[in-house]
Structures are given as structure tokens and as C-alpha cells.
Design a protein around this motif. Structure first.
Motif, PDB file in Angstrom:
ATOM      1  N   GLY A 100       7.569 -11.530   8.293  1.00 44.07           N
ATOM      2  CA  GLY A 100       8.306 -12.229   7.647  1.00 44.07           C
ATOM      3  C   GLY A 100       9.836 -12.248   7.759  1.00 44.07           C
ATOM      4  N   ALA A 101      10.646 -12.626   6.454  1.00 42.93           N
ATOM      5  CA  ALA A 101      12.042 -12.028   6.796  1.00 42.93           C
ATOM      6  C   ALA A 101      12.276 -10.880   6.194  1.00 42.93           C
ATOM      7  CB  ALA A 101      12.610 -13.151   5.524  1.00 42.93           C
ATOM      8  N   TRP A 102      13.561 -10.373   6.480  1.00 39.72           N
ATOM      9  CA  TRP A 102      13.881  -9.029   6.078  1.00 39.72           C
ATOM     10  C   TRP A 102      14.059  -8.859   4.398  1.00 39.72           C
ATOM     11  CZ3 TRP A 102      15.386  -4.568   8.374  1.00 39.72           C
ATOM     12  CH2 TRP A 102      16.087  -3.829   7.659  1.00 39.72           C
ATOM     13  N   GLY A 103      13.440  -7.965   3.809  1.00 37.51           N
ATOM     14  CA  GLY A 103      13.474  -7.816   2.621  1.00 37.51           C
ATOM     15  C   GLY A 103      12.395  -6.721   1.813  1.00 37.51           C
ATOM     16  N   THR A 104      12.456  -6.377   0.616  1.00 40.07           N
ATOM     17  CA  THR A 104      11.427  -5.459   0.016  1.00 40.07           C
ATOM     18  C   THR A 104      10.454  -6.154  -0.678  1.00 40.07           C
ATOM     19  OG1 THR A 104      12.781  -4.996  -1.774  1.00 40.07           O
ATOM     20  CG2 THR A 104      13.168  -3.670   0.221  1.00 40.07           C
ATOM     21  N   SER A 105      10.637  -7.419  -1.036  1.00 44.37           N
ATOM     22  CA  SER A 105       9.619  -8.034  -1.930  1.00 44.37           C
ATOM     23  C   SER A 105       8.409  -8.810  -0.935  1.00 44.37           C
ATOM     24  CB  SER A 105      10.532  -9.248  -2.453  1.00 44.37           C
ATOM     25  OG  SER A 105       9.358 -10.046  -3.327  1.00 44.37           O
ATOM     26  N   ASN A 106       7.392  -8.693  -1.578  1.00 40.81           N
ATOM     27  CA  ASN A 106       6.125  -9.480  -1.003  1.00 40.81           C
ATOM     28  C   ASN A 106       6.512 -10.917  -0.534  1.00 40.81           C
ATOM     29  OD1 ASN A 106       5.121  -6.967  -1.647  1.00 40.81           O
ATOM     30  ND2 ASN A 106       3.495  -7.886  -2.840  1.00 40.81           N
ATOM     31  N   ARG A 107       7.112 -11.604  -1.315  1.00 43.03           N
ATOM     32  CA  ARG A 107       7.438 -12.907  -1.429  1.00 43.03           C
ATOM     33  C   ARG A 107       8.206 -13.278   0.069  1.00 43.03           C
ATOM     34  NH1 ARG A 107      12.406 -14.358  -3.431  1.00 43.03           N
ATOM     35  NH2 ARG A 107      13.440 -12.654  -4.666  1.00 43.03           N
ATOM     36  N   PHE A 108       8.832 -12.443   0.566  1.00 44.29           N
ATOM     37  CA  PHE A 108       9.472 -12.627   1.809  1.00 44.29           C
ATOM     38  C   PHE A 108       8.637 -12.550   3.049  1.00 44.29           C
ATOM     39  CE2 PHE A 108      13.465 -12.923  -0.044  1.00 44.29           C
ATOM     40  CZ  PHE A 108      13.861 -11.695  -0.658  1.00 44.29           C
ATOM     41  N   TYR A 109       7.181 -12.399   3.075  1.00 42.59           N
ATOM     42  CA  TYR A 109       6.371 -12.125   4.124  1.00 42.59           C
ATOM     43  C   TYR A 109       5.177 -13.154   3.825  1.00 42.59           C
ATOM     44  CZ  TYR A 109       9.096  -7.835   4.934  1.00 42.59           C
ATOM     45  OH  TYR A 109      10.224  -7.065   4.812  1.00 42.59           O
ATOM     46  N   PRO A 110       5.152 -14.365   4.750  1.00 39.44           N
ATOM     47  CA  PRO A 110       4.155 -15.022   4.767  1.00 39.44           C
ATOM     48  C   PRO A 110       2.908 -14.637   5.342  1.00 39.44           C
ATOM     49  CG  PRO A 110       5.681 -15.868   6.171  1.00 39.44           C
ATOM     50  CD  PRO A 110       6.176 -14.790   5.464  1.00 39.44           C
ATOM     51  N   TYR A 111       3.095 -13.729   6.316  1.00 33.79           N
ATOM     52  CA  TYR A 111       1.678 -13.252   7.001  1.00 33.79           C
ATOM     53  C   TYR A 111       1.505 -11.775   6.612  1.00 33.79           C
ATOM     54  CZ  TYR A 111       3.288 -17.381   9.731  1.00 33.79           C
ATOM     55  OH  TYR A 111       3.716 -18.563  10.066  1.00 33.79           O
ATOM     56  N   TRP A 112       0.127 -11.751   6.551  1.00 32.94           N
ATOM     57  CA  TRP A 112      -0.281 -10.276   6.059  1.00 32.94           C
ATOM     58  C   TRP A 112      -1.638  -9.854   6.861  1.00 32.94           C
ATOM     59  CZ3 TRP A 112       1.956  -7.174   2.600  1.00 32.94           C
ATOM     60  CH2 TRP A 112       2.919  -7.679   1.552  1.00 32.94           C
ATOM     61  N   GLY A 113      -1.788  -8.610   7.351  1.00 28.79           N
ATOM     62  CA  GLY A 113      -3.197  -8.127   7.940  1.00 28.79           C
ATOM     63  C   GLY A 113      -3.818  -7.882   6.687  1.00 28.79           C
ATOM     64  N   GLN A 114      -5.244  -7.169   7.092  1.00 27.11           N
ATOM     65  CA  GLN A 114      -6.271  -7.033   6.265  1.00 27.11           C
ATOM     66  C   GLN A 114      -6.120  -5.517   5.405  1.00 27.11           C
ATOM     67  OE1 GLN A 114      -6.352  -6.286   9.079  1.00 27.11           O
ATOM     68  NE2 GLN A 114      -7.441  -4.424   9.417  1.00 27.11           N
ATOM     69  N   GLY A 115      -5.345  -5.021   6.025  1.00 24.81           N
ATOM     70  CA  GLY A 115      -5.212  -3.458   5.355  1.00 24.81           C
ATOM     71  C   GLY A 115      -5.848  -2.450   6.199  1.00 24.81           C
ATOM     72  N   THR A 116      -5.418  -1.036   6.149  1.00 22.98           N
ATOM     73  CA  THR A 116      -6.027  -0.139   6.259  1.00 22.98           C
ATOM     74  C   THR A 116      -5.845   1.083   5.394  1.00 22.98           C
ATOM     75  OG1 THR A 116      -6.421   1.538   8.397  1.00 22.98           O
ATOM     76  CG2 THR A 116      -4.139   0.709   7.736  1.00 22.98           C
ATOM     77  N   GLN A 117      -7.200   1.797   5.040  1.00 16.95           N
ATOM     78  CA  GLN A 117      -7.247   2.837   4.086  1.00 16.95           C
ATOM     79  C   GLN A 117      -6.627   3.991   4.384  1.00 16.95           C
ATOM     80  OE1 GLN A 117      -8.323   2.640   0.708  1.00 16.95           O
ATOM     81  NE2 GLN A 117      -7.258   4.821   0.605  1.00 16.95           N
ATOM     82  N   VAL A 118      -5.648   4.344   3.812  1.00 23.61           N
ATOM     83  CA  VAL A 118      -5.344   6.129   3.956  1.00 23.61           C
ATOM     84  C   VAL A 118      -5.504   6.944   2.794  1.00 23.61           C
ATOM     85  CG1 VAL A 118      -2.962   7.471   4.331  1.00 23.61           C
ATOM     86  CG2 VAL A 118      -3.425   5.440   5.636  1.00 23.61           C
ATOM     87  N   THR A 119      -6.303   7.924   3.210  1.00 26.14           N
ATOM     88  CA  THR A 119      -6.722   9.019   1.970  1.00 26.14           C
ATOM     89  C   THR A 119      -6.115  10.343   2.059  1.00 26.14           C
ATOM     90  OG1 THR A 119      -8.617   7.539   1.572  1.00 26.14           O
ATOM     91  CG2 THR A 119      -8.595   9.720   0.263  1.00 26.14           C
ATOM     92  N   VAL A 120      -5.487  10.912   1.372  1.00 27.40           N
ATOM     93  CA  VAL A 120      -4.712  11.943   1.678  1.00 27.40           C
ATOM     94  C   VAL A 120      -5.532  13.264   0.779  1.00 27.40           C
ATOM     95  CG1 VAL A 120      -2.606  13.510   1.412  1.00 27.40           C
ATOM     96  CG2 VAL A 120      -2.422  11.205   2.014  1.00 27.40           C
ATOM     97  N   SER A 121      -6.173  14.076   1.138  1.00 29.37           N
ATOM     98  CA  SER A 121      -7.026  15.153   0.605  1.00 29.37           C
ATOM     99  C   SER A 121      -6.218  16.561   0.268  1.00 29.37           C
ATOM    100  CB  SER A 121      -8.198  15.412   1.202  1.00 29.37           C
ATOM    101  OG  SER A 121      -8.001  15.819   2.465  1.00 29.37           O
ATOM    102  N   SER A 122      -6.590  17.155  -0.605  1.00 27.06           N
ATOM    103  CA  SER A 122      -5.800  18.461  -0.659  1.00 27.06           C
ATOM    104  C   SER A 122      -6.779  19.473   0.174  1.00 27.06           C
ATOM    105  CB  SER A 122      -6.064  18.893  -2.213  1.00 27.06           C
ATOM    106  OG  SER A 122      -7.272  18.820  -2.651  1.00 27.06           O
TER     107      SER A 122
END
Length: 122
Positions: A100-122
Motif C-alpha cells: 500500500g502507501a507508506w505508513g505504520t497504520s493498517n489503514r494505509f494498506y489495502p492488500y494483505w497476505g494470509q499470514g505466517t506463524q512465527v513461534t519463539v521458544s525458550s
């Protein structure tokens, strides 16, 4: 219409590294700023990093500055997020790529992926 597909998530020990990849299709992503956001269970989706269309400008959330690096390859319609020195639990989340457009807010981005899980373990 731009479609985004993330990959590279997984389970990693604290202090380790992962590189996330986001590939755009259905149109060029080269004219867009590309951002990474993350969402932990029960929390809002938060800004992580953004890179402008040329790759010449980047911006990071304070929580990841110095540990994460965003980059892009416009010839491959791909953006990357290199994550080093991963921390538990703050870096555990679903990570989303956005165009989308430059910015830190979700509202600037019309296109999104489905996401990928990152899990950090100890």
C-alpha cells in the motif's frame, strides 16, 4: 489486484533467526510500499517494518529496530523480513505482509497476505 503470499515462518529458539518472504502476484508490487505487521493472540495487529517502492527508505517499530531488516527485490516481486535475535514471547505472532502507501497504520494498506506463524521458544 495484488495477491500476497507469505512463507518462512516456523518454530525457532530464542536468540535464533528466521527470514520471512512475501511474494506478490496478480500485478506488480513495485509501485507500492511494502509493510510487515504482526498479531499475537488476543492483541491488535501491530506495525513491524515498511520499505518504500525503491527500497531506499525503511522504517521499523522500536521493538524490532536493530534486530529485523526489511528488504525487497522488485524484479522478483518479493519482500523479505530478516529476523535476528528473536525474543520470547514478544516476537511470537502471526506475521502479515501488506502492500500500500507508506505508513505504520493498517489503514494505509489495502492488500494483505494470509499470514505466517512465527513461534519463539525458550
Amino acid at each position: 489486484q495484488v495477491q500476497l503470499v507469505e512463507s518462512g515462518g516456523g518454530l525457532v529458539q530464542a536468540g535464533g533467526s528466521l527470514r520471512l518472504t512475501c511474494v506478490a502476484s496478480g500485478g506488480t508490487s513495485s509501485g507500492y510500499s511494502m509493510g510487515w505487521f504482526r498479531q499475537a493472540p488476543g492483541k491488535e495487529r501491530d506495525f513491524v517494518a515498511v520499505i518504500n517502492w525503491s527500497g531506499g527508505n525503511t522504517m521499523y517499530a522500536d521493538s524490532v529496530k536493530g534486530r529485523f531488516t526489511i528488504s525487497r527485490d522488485n524484479a522478483k516481486n518479493t519482500v523479505y523480513l530478516q529476523m535476528n535475535s528473536l525474543k520470547k514471547p514478544e516476537d511470537t505472532a502471526v506475521y502479515y505482509c501488506a502492500a500500500g502507501a507508506w505508513g505504520t497504520s493498517n489503514r494505509f494498506y489495502p492488500y494483505w497476505g494470509q499470514g505466517t506463524q512465527v513461534t519463539v521458544s525458550s
